[in-house]
Design an enzyme around this catalytic site. Structure first.
Site, PDB file in Angstrom:
ATOM      1  N   HIS A 101      40.516  41.490  48.822  1.00  0.00           N
ATOM      2  CA  HIS A 101      39.204  40.828  48.815  1.00  0.00           C
ATOM      3  C   HIS A 101      39.349  39.415  49.363  1.00  0.00           C
ATOM      4  CE1 HIS A 101      41.189  40.490  44.906  1.00  0.00           C
ATOM      5  NE2 HIS A 101      40.647  39.296  44.765  1.00  0.00           N
ATOM      6  N   HIS A 103      37.865  35.816  49.395  1.00  0.00           N
ATOM      7  CA  HIS A 103      36.966  34.919  48.677  1.00  0.00           C
ATOM      8  C   HIS A 103      36.281  33.993  49.685  1.00  0.00           C
ATOM      9  CE1 HIS A 103      38.570  35.453  44.463  1.00  0.00           C
ATOM     10  NE2 HIS A 103      39.663  35.810  45.110  1.00  0.00           N
TER      11      HIS A 103
HETATM   12  P1  5GP Z   1      41.686  37.618  42.469  1.00  0.00           P
HETATM   13  O1  5GP Z   1      42.272  36.728  41.420  1.00  0.00           O
HETATM   14  O2  5GP Z   1      42.157  39.046  42.318  1.00  0.00           O
HETATM   15  O3  5GP Z   1      41.866  37.077  43.853  1.00  0.00           O
HETATM   16  O4  5GP Z   1      40.133  37.570  42.235  1.00  0.00           O
HETATM   17  C1  5GP Z   1      39.405  38.567  41.596  1.00  0.00           C
HETATM   18  C2  5GP Z   1      37.981  38.099  41.538  1.00  0.00           C
HETATM   19  O5  5GP Z   1      37.191  39.181  41.133  1.00  0.00           O
HETATM   20  C3  5GP Z   1      37.743  36.958  40.551  1.00  0.00           C
HETATM   21  O6  5GP Z   1      37.182  35.853  41.242  1.00  0.00           O
HETATM   22  C4  5GP Z   1      36.790  37.556  39.537  1.00  0.00           C
HETATM   23  O7  5GP Z   1      35.821  36.643  39.094  1.00  0.00           O
HETATM   24  C5  5GP Z   1      36.157  38.703  40.302  1.00  0.00           C
HETATM   25  N1  5GP Z   1      35.773  39.819  39.462  1.00  0.00           N
HETATM   26  C6  5GP Z   1      36.515  40.411  38.492  1.00  0.00           C
HETATM   27  N2  5GP Z   1      35.818  41.417  37.931  1.00  0.00           N
HETATM   28  C7  5GP Z   1      34.630  41.477  38.577  1.00  0.00           C
HETATM   29  C8  5GP Z   1      33.488  42.325  38.445  1.00  0.00           C
HETATM   30  O8  5GP Z   1      33.416  43.229  37.614  1.00  0.00           O
HETATM   31  N3  5GP Z   1      32.440  42.088  39.280  1.00  0.00           N
HETATM   32  C9  5GP Z   1      32.476  41.092  40.216  1.00  0.00           C
HETATM   33  N4  5GP Z   1      31.405  40.932  40.990  1.00  0.00           N
HETATM   34  N5  5GP Z   1      33.537  40.275  40.365  1.00  0.00           N
HETATM   35  C10 5GP Z   1      34.596  40.454  39.543  1.00  0.00           C
END
Ligand code: 5GP
Length: 141
Positions: A101, A103
């Site tokens: 993903h 950001h």
């Molecule tokens: P990572 O740390 O893996 O780069 O970021 C994961 C992101 O996914 C975080 O910013 C978190 O807020 C978001 N996230 C986690 N669970 C959910 C969810 O159920 N729905 C949405 N829309 N975002 C989520």
């Protein structure tokens, strides 16, 4: 899709709620549930690849094209001055969801945040020789 769908796959299929703002054959984007700023958006391949290098080239191309298309729309929607765009690629980098993903985080003058240079630990003091070795290793891998 895998047998054990990631949370992002479940958002894309509608099994759990999400504010989807973009969808193509290969890519989707939705608002982050715990935003770092208004408009914080996640742009993902529809299929769950854990790391960037696991994505087929055409999906990576579609993903970046979507980021490029969406960024000005996101900035405009929340009247942002800029955006920080990044990927936590692997657990040690802070990746929590094992589904690539990107950001897209809107930024505002005086928001108190830092540049992307602030994400790593202490800066290493590398000699010219070490820099040459690293460059050669990247070039030849
Ligand atoms: P990572 O740390 O893996 O780069 O970021 C994961 C992101 O996914 C975080 O910013 C978190 O807020 C978001 N996230 C986690 N669970 C959910 C969810 O159920 N729905 C949405 N829309 N975002 C989520």
């Amino acid at each position: 899709m895998s047998d054990d769908p990631t949370i992002f796959e479940q958002i894309i299929t509608g099994d759990i709620p999400g504010r989807i703002v973009y969808e193509s054959d290969t890519v989707a984007a939705f608002l982050d549930a715990n935003p770092l700023a208004p408009g914080h958006t996640l742009v993902v391949p529809k299929e769950a690849y854990e790391r960037l290098d696991e994505m087929p080239a055409h999906v990576a191309t579609d993903l970046w094209a979507a980021v490029q298309e969406l960024t000005p729309r996101i900035e405009s929607a929340v009247d942002a001055d800029a955006t920080t765009i990044g990927v936590n690629n692997g657990e040690a980098a802070g990746q929590e969801v094992p589904h690539v993903h990107v950001h897209v985080v809107p930024r505002f003058e005086g928001d108190g945040g830092g540049p992307i240079h602030a994400v790593a630990g202490g800066r290493p003091d590398l000699s010219e020789g070490e820099l040459d070795e690293i460059a050669a290793a990247i070039e030849t891998v």
